[in-house]
Design a protein around this motif. Structure first.
Motif, PDB file in Angstrom:
ATOM      1  N   PHE A   1       4.443   8.663  45.208  1.00 49.23           N
ATOM      2  CA  PHE A   1       3.128   8.461  45.805  1.00 49.23           C
ATOM      3  C   PHE A   1       2.333   9.756  45.920  1.00 49.23           C
ATOM      4  O   PHE A   1       1.118   9.735  45.946  1.00 49.23           O
ATOM      5  N   GLU A   2       3.014  10.901  45.992  1.00 47.05           N
ATOM      6  CA  GLU A   2       2.319  12.183  46.087  1.00 47.05           C
ATOM      7  C   GLU A   2       2.021  12.802  44.729  1.00 47.05           C
ATOM      8  O   GLU A   2       1.346  13.828  44.651  1.00 47.05           O
TER       9      GLU A   2
ATOM     10  N   ARG B   1       0.337  13.781  41.311  1.00 48.47           N
ATOM     11  CA  ARG B   1      -1.080  13.905  40.969  1.00 48.47           C
ATOM     12  C   ARG B   1      -1.370  13.489  39.527  1.00 48.47           C
ATOM     13  O   ARG B   1      -2.517  13.499  39.113  1.00 48.47           O
TER      14      ARG B   1
ATOM     15  N   GLU C   1      -0.294  10.482  36.407  1.00 50.60           N
ATOM     16  CA  GLU C   1       0.370   9.203  36.172  1.00 50.60           C
ATOM     17  C   GLU C   1       1.753   9.407  35.567  1.00 50.60           C
ATOM     18  O   GLU C   1       2.707   8.727  35.960  1.00 50.60           O
TER      19      GLU C   1
ATOM     20  N   ALA D   1       4.172  10.292  38.297  1.00 45.40           N
ATOM     21  CA  ALA D   1       4.445   9.122  39.136  1.00 45.40           C
ATOM     22  C   ALA D   1       5.412   8.175  38.426  1.00 45.40           C
ATOM     23  O   ALA D   1       6.358   7.667  39.032  1.00 45.40           O
TER      24      ALA D   1
ATOM     25  N   ASN E   1      -7.141   8.333  39.271  1.00 47.97           N
ATOM     26  CA  ASN E   1      -7.244   8.572  40.706  1.00 47.97           C
ATOM     27  C   ASN E   1      -6.530   9.872  41.053  1.00 47.97           C
ATOM     28  O   ASN E   1      -5.606  10.296  40.335  1.00 47.97           O
ATOM     29  N   ARG E   2      -6.925  10.491  42.152  1.00 45.10           N
ATOM     30  CA  ARG E   2      -6.284  11.740  42.571  1.00 45.10           C
ATOM     31  C   ARG E   2      -4.778  11.533  42.723  1.00 45.10           C
ATOM     32  O   ARG E   2      -3.971  12.370  42.338  1.00 45.10           O
ATOM     33  N   TYR E   3      -4.393  10.423  43.327  1.00 44.65           N
ATOM     34  CA  TYR E   3      -2.989  10.013  43.436  1.00 44.65           C
ATOM     35  C   TYR E   3      -2.859   8.692  42.696  1.00 44.65           C
ATOM     36  O   TYR E   3      -3.224   7.644  43.219  1.00 44.65           O
TER      37      TYR E   3
END
Length: 153
Positions: free
Chosen positions: A40-41, A43, A45, A48, A98-100
């Motif tokens: 979730f943190e 930055r 894709e 993540a 998105n930023r996150y």
């Protein structure tokens, strides 16, 4: 809570807390137990996806994403995602720019229909990706959404 004759305000607060605990309203440890903080943190894709363990996700037509081609306001983008993949245990949603990027992960118990309907924020036009975890394998599908007014700023 004050002003009632014969009622101790401290006792009332204590009883309210006990009632909340017994009713299951205050169980943060259980709610956060499966939270993947690093994912979730992230930055990016790709990071993540790596943190989710989904870097080798297989493209699948059995993941259905319903999202607008054009979102008038990125602060309110209605989407639905469903999985026809047997044994689906989780659906994660990512917005590439998105930023996150990791927006949410929804977990499902055995025998539950893997369907999510939610409203997300998109900072700008981007790819919306759904990642499904089923039987220890990861699958993915994506769609593009054009955002006319960013919603994350």
């Amino acid at each position: 809570m004050s002003g009632l004759p014969g009622v101790n305000p401290l006792r009332r607060q204590w009883l309210t807390l006990v009632a909340a605990l017994l009713s299951g309203m205050l169980l943060p440890a259980r709610a956060l137990a499966a939270w993947n903080r690093k994912a979730f943190e992230a930055r990016a894709e790709s990071v993540a996806l790596q943190q989710l363990g989904a870097t080798g996700a297989i493209e699948s037509d059995d993941i259905l994403i319903k999202a607008p081609d054009v979102a008038e306001d990125g602060a309110f983008v209605n989407i639905t995602v469903s999985s026809r993949i047997a044994g689906t245990r989780a659906i994660s949603l990512l917005v590439e720019k998105n930023r996150y990027p990791l927006i949410a992960t929804f977990r499902f118990g055995p025998g539950v229909e893997a369907f999510v309907s939610t409203r997300i924020k998109m900072g700008e036009s981007s790819t919306l990706r759904a990642v499904v975890e089923a039987e220890g394998q990861f699958y993915t599908a994506a769609t593009s959404v054009l955002v006319t007014l960013g919603g994350c700023g």
